[in-house]
Design an enzyme around this catalytic site. Structure first.
Site, PDB file in Angstrom:
ATOM      1  CG  HIS A 230       9.073   2.765   6.483  1.00 21.90           C
ATOM      2  ND1 HIS A 230       8.462   2.860   7.716  1.00 21.90           N
ATOM      3  CD2 HIS A 230       9.209   1.436   6.222  1.00 21.90           C
ATOM      4  CE1 HIS A 230       8.248   1.645   8.191  1.00 21.90           C
ATOM      5  NE2 HIS A 230       8.686   0.763   7.305  1.00 21.90           N
TER       6      HIS A 230
ATOM      7  CD  GLN B  45       1.155  -4.060   5.495  1.00 25.06           C
ATOM      8  OE1 GLN B  45       0.537  -4.567   6.419  1.00 25.06           O
ATOM      9  NE2 GLN B  45       0.816  -2.908   4.941  1.00 25.06           N
TER      10      GLN B  45
ATOM     11  CG  ASN C 262      -1.760  -1.168   1.399  1.00 21.95           C
ATOM     12  OD1 ASN C 262      -2.196  -1.756   0.427  1.00 21.95           O
ATOM     13  ND2 ASN C 262      -2.031  -1.546   2.635  1.00 21.95           N
TER      14      ASN C 262
ATOM     15  CG  HIS D  82       5.614  -0.940   4.675  1.00 14.15           C
ATOM     16  ND1 HIS D  82       5.238   0.385   4.643  1.00 14.15           N
ATOM     17  CD2 HIS D  82       4.536  -1.627   5.123  1.00 14.15           C
ATOM     18  CE1 HIS D  82       3.992   0.500   5.060  1.00 14.15           C
ATOM     19  NE2 HIS D  82       3.532  -0.709   5.354  1.00 14.15           N
TER      20      HIS D  82
END
Length: 182
Positions: A20, A24, A9, A22
């Site tokens: 930051h 998932q 996202n 990332h």
């Protein structure tokens, strides 16, 4: 574990909770209804037509105005009747159910197309987006792919009430944008 969701996202409008960059991974003990529906539709198509529906879609889109980029190992296009403006899908050309079964060359081919498309998408002012990885078990029949869904619009009353999505950007125009033609 019945299902593993891999996603990214970017931006608050896309659901990012951290600033930051990332990605998932979430493991579930159930198969989500949307995944069950998609797997069932693919299975039914395979039984009726004798081939993977996504392999057929790739064949069609490689020659359409929705084709964005292609290389030896992968192809990407803006899907017919896309739900989101500038939505784009990435597929390995070889039918494979899982990222883990891609060859190093296929991974590089997919990465090349993904990088080109995301760099072009950023020309819209770094919009929020969701990146979803769709795959099956290594022994499954589903066709591995990645979808990027920019979040440039919001669902309003009509979409929420009816489940009918209004996309203000035709996929053919989005493909022209990704190719750098407009």
């Amino acid at each position: 574990i019945r299902y593993v969701s891999v996603f990214k996202n970017r931006g608050i409008q896309a659901g990012a909770s951290l600033t930051h960059s990332h990605s998932q991974i979430v493991a579930l003990n159930v198969l989500p209804n949307s995944i069950v529906d998609e797997f069932k539709a693919c299975y039914d198509y395979r039984i009726k037509k004798g081939k993977c529906p996504y392999c057929r879609i790739i064949e069609i889109e490689k020659g359409s105005y929705r084709r964005v980029f292609e290389n030896e190992h992968a192809a990407c296009f803006t899907p017919y009747a896309s739900e989101f403006p500038y939505e784009i899908w990435f597929f390995p050309k070889r039918h494979t159910p899982s990222l883990t079964l891609l060859t190093p060359a296929e991974i590089l081919g997919m990465a090349e197309l993904l990088k080109k498309a995301l760099m072009q998408l950023d020309k819209l002012g770094y919009p929020p987006y969701n990146l979803e990885v769709y795959e099956d078990s290594p022994h499954g029949e589903f066709h591995f792919h990645i979808q990027v869904t920019p979040r440039l619009t919001y669902w309003a009353g009509f979409e929420l009430e009816t489940g009918t999505v209004i996309n203000i950007t035709p996929p053919e125009m989005a493909a022209q944008f990704y190719r750098g033609e407009i």
